[in-house]
Design a protein around this motif. Sequence first.
Motif, PDB file in Angstrom:
ATOM      1  N   TYR A  67       0.814  -1.216   0.000  1.00 22.12           N
ATOM      2  CA  TYR A  67       0.000   0.000   0.000  1.00 22.12           C
ATOM      3  C   TYR A  67       0.849   1.267   0.000  1.00 22.12           C
ATOM      4  O   TYR A  67       0.350   2.346  -0.324  1.00 22.12           O
ATOM      5  CB  TYR A  67      -0.926   0.031   1.224  1.00 22.12           C
ATOM      6  CG  TYR A  67      -2.067  -0.950   1.175  1.00 22.12           C
ATOM      7  CD1 TYR A  67      -2.309  -1.741   0.052  1.00 22.12           C
ATOM      8  CD2 TYR A  67      -2.922  -1.103   2.262  1.00 22.12           C
ATOM      9  CE1 TYR A  67      -3.356  -2.648   0.016  1.00 22.12           C
ATOM     10  CE2 TYR A  67      -3.978  -2.002   2.242  1.00 22.12           C
ATOM     11  CZ  TYR A  67      -4.186  -2.772   1.116  1.00 22.12           C
ATOM     12  OH  TYR A  67      -5.223  -3.668   1.075  1.00 22.12           O
ATOM     13  N   LYS A 155     -13.072  -4.730  -1.202  1.00 22.07           N
ATOM     14  CA  LYS A 155     -12.002  -5.731  -1.262  1.00 22.07           C
ATOM     15  C   LYS A 155     -11.661  -6.122  -2.699  1.00 22.07           C
ATOM     16  O   LYS A 155     -10.522  -6.477  -3.004  1.00 22.07           O
ATOM     17  CB  LYS A 155     -12.402  -6.982  -0.462  1.00 22.07           C
ATOM     18  CG  LYS A 155     -11.255  -7.952  -0.226  1.00 22.07           C
ATOM     19  CD  LYS A 155     -11.684  -9.089   0.672  1.00 22.07           C
ATOM     20  CE  LYS A 155     -10.499  -9.976   1.016  1.00 22.07           C
ATOM     21  NZ  LYS A 155      -9.817 -10.532  -0.159  1.00 22.07           N
ATOM     22  N   GLN A 157     -11.460  -4.083  -5.210  1.00 20.73           N
ATOM     23  CA  GLN A 157     -10.481  -3.086  -5.660  1.00 20.73           C
ATOM     24  C   GLN A 157      -9.132  -3.304  -4.978  1.00 20.73           C
ATOM     25  O   GLN A 157      -8.075  -3.195  -5.623  1.00 20.73           O
ATOM     26  CB  GLN A 157     -11.002  -1.675  -5.348  1.00 20.73           C
ATOM     27  CG  GLN A 157     -12.326  -1.313  -5.998  1.00 20.73           C
ATOM     28  CD  GLN A 157     -12.151  -0.838  -7.434  1.00 20.73           C
ATOM     29  OE1 GLN A 157     -11.124  -1.057  -8.059  1.00 20.73           O
ATOM     30  NE2 GLN A 157     -13.187  -0.197  -7.969  1.00 20.73           N
ATOM     31  N   LEU A 158      -9.157  -3.625  -3.692  1.00 22.69           N
ATOM     32  CA  LEU A 158      -7.899  -3.837  -2.968  1.00 22.69           C
ATOM     33  C   LEU A 158      -7.152  -5.048  -3.517  1.00 22.69           C
ATOM     34  O   LEU A 158      -5.915  -5.007  -3.670  1.00 22.69           O
ATOM     35  CB  LEU A 158      -8.186  -4.028  -1.470  1.00 22.69           C
ATOM     36  CG  LEU A 158      -8.914  -2.890  -0.756  1.00 22.69           C
ATOM     37  CD1 LEU A 158      -9.088  -3.216   0.728  1.00 22.69           C
ATOM     38  CD2 LEU A 158      -8.193  -1.572  -0.945  1.00 22.69           C
ATOM     39  N   LEU A 190      -5.390   4.546  -2.224  1.00 18.68           N
ATOM     40  CA  LEU A 190      -4.150   3.782  -2.368  1.00 18.68           C
ATOM     41  C   LEU A 190      -3.453   4.183  -3.660  1.00 18.68           C
ATOM     42  O   LEU A 190      -4.116   4.504  -4.646  1.00 18.68           O
ATOM     43  CB  LEU A 190      -4.447   2.275  -2.406  1.00 18.68           C
ATOM     44  CG  LEU A 190      -5.038   1.633  -1.144  1.00 18.68           C
ATOM     45  CD1 LEU A 190      -5.350   0.165  -1.417  1.00 18.68           C
ATOM     46  CD2 LEU A 190      -4.117   1.769   0.046  1.00 18.68           C
ATOM     47  N   GLN A 237      -4.562  -1.977   6.990  1.00 21.10           N
ATOM     48  CA  GLN A 237      -5.896  -2.515   6.717  1.00 21.10           C
ATOM     49  C   GLN A 237      -6.946  -1.731   7.494  1.00 21.10           C
ATOM     50  O   GLN A 237      -8.010  -1.384   6.959  1.00 21.10           O
ATOM     51  CB  GLN A 237      -5.943  -3.996   7.101  1.00 21.10           C
ATOM     52  CG  GLN A 237      -7.262  -4.681   6.760  1.00 21.10           C
ATOM     53  CD  GLN A 237      -7.502  -4.767   5.262  1.00 21.10           C
ATOM     54  OE1 GLN A 237      -6.563  -4.786   4.470  1.00 21.10           O
ATOM     55  NE2 GLN A 237      -8.776  -4.807   4.863  1.00 21.10           N
ATOM     56  N   VAL A 240      -7.481   1.750   5.871  1.00 20.98           N
ATOM     57  CA  VAL A 240      -8.351   1.725   4.692  1.00 20.98           C
ATOM     58  C   VAL A 240      -9.806   1.533   5.108  1.00 20.98           C
ATOM     59  O   VAL A 240     -10.710   2.217   4.607  1.00 20.98           O
ATOM     60  CB  VAL A 240      -7.896   0.609   3.722  1.00 20.98           C
ATOM     61  CG1 VAL A 240      -8.907   0.450   2.585  1.00 20.98           C
ATOM     62  CG2 VAL A 240      -6.518   0.925   3.159  1.00 20.98           C
TER      63      VAL A 240
END
Length: 303
Positions: A67, A155, A157-158, A190, A237, A240
């Motif tokens: 990240y 999630k 997108q992550l 991010l 985490q 975000v």
Amino acid sequence: MAGIKEIRNKIKSVQNTRKITKAMEMVAASKMRKAQERMRAGRPYATKVHAIASHLMQANPEYTHPYLVERTELKAVGIVVVSTDKGLCGGLNTNIMRLVLARTREFNDKNIRTQFTAFGNKSLGVLTRMRAEVVSQAVGLGDKPELDRLIGAVKVQLDDFLAGRIDAVYIATNRFLNTMKQEPTFVRLLPLPGKLADPYNLASATAVVNSESETAEHGWDYIYEPDAQTVIDELLQRYVEGLVYQGVAESMASEQSARMVAMKAASDNAKKVIGDLQLVFNKTRQAAITKEISEIVGGAAAV
């Protein structure tokens, strides 16, 4: 000129509409207070986790999280769009979608592919009509944000960011300023920038000045337990998650405030329309009465 019956029916119709808008105004006012309390309750946590992440950016950890790694070239980006599920809230959704479309055009002009996550029916409808690439969605969020549903949609997108399919993730939402004003914002989620900026201006000006003075006096470094990777992974985490949750909470508070203001304006306009129609009704009725009297007087004179 319309007859007395038509004007009376129109007055009754506007009165019924005003009852609805007045009821919606009162409901929105009640929900607005709860949404604002929920939004303000989340700000201290978001501010603190933001401060810790900001200090981490100035430290020299032995482990670098993905990240934190800036991509050399942007080929694709993910955009999380936060809107409302229902309408009748003024220009709230229009303003945020106008900002998103403007940023999307900028990315397209640079040949950067965009993919979207939609929170709320309104943003999903617009993105579907423009045939955008919607990789995940969450609609029917209700009046209270649920972190499990939000993170489940984000999630996607992550995971794409970690896999290298996209090079940045942005979030677009309405920031709550006060009851009368909400500001559309478009911030990068991010990767975390080198000098971490407060995305929603959650910290006060004094806190920012104090933070900068502390940074000037000494650097930041940490001792990690059990190890740097475990701690930093968990911290980022939570950062975000906190940023996404606070963005949705800000949007929900903005929604109820905008709806209350819009319904109050609609009720006031309906009241004005009723007054104008009542005046026309009285004039029409008086003209009819005068005409009947004239006919009676004329008939009596003829006899």
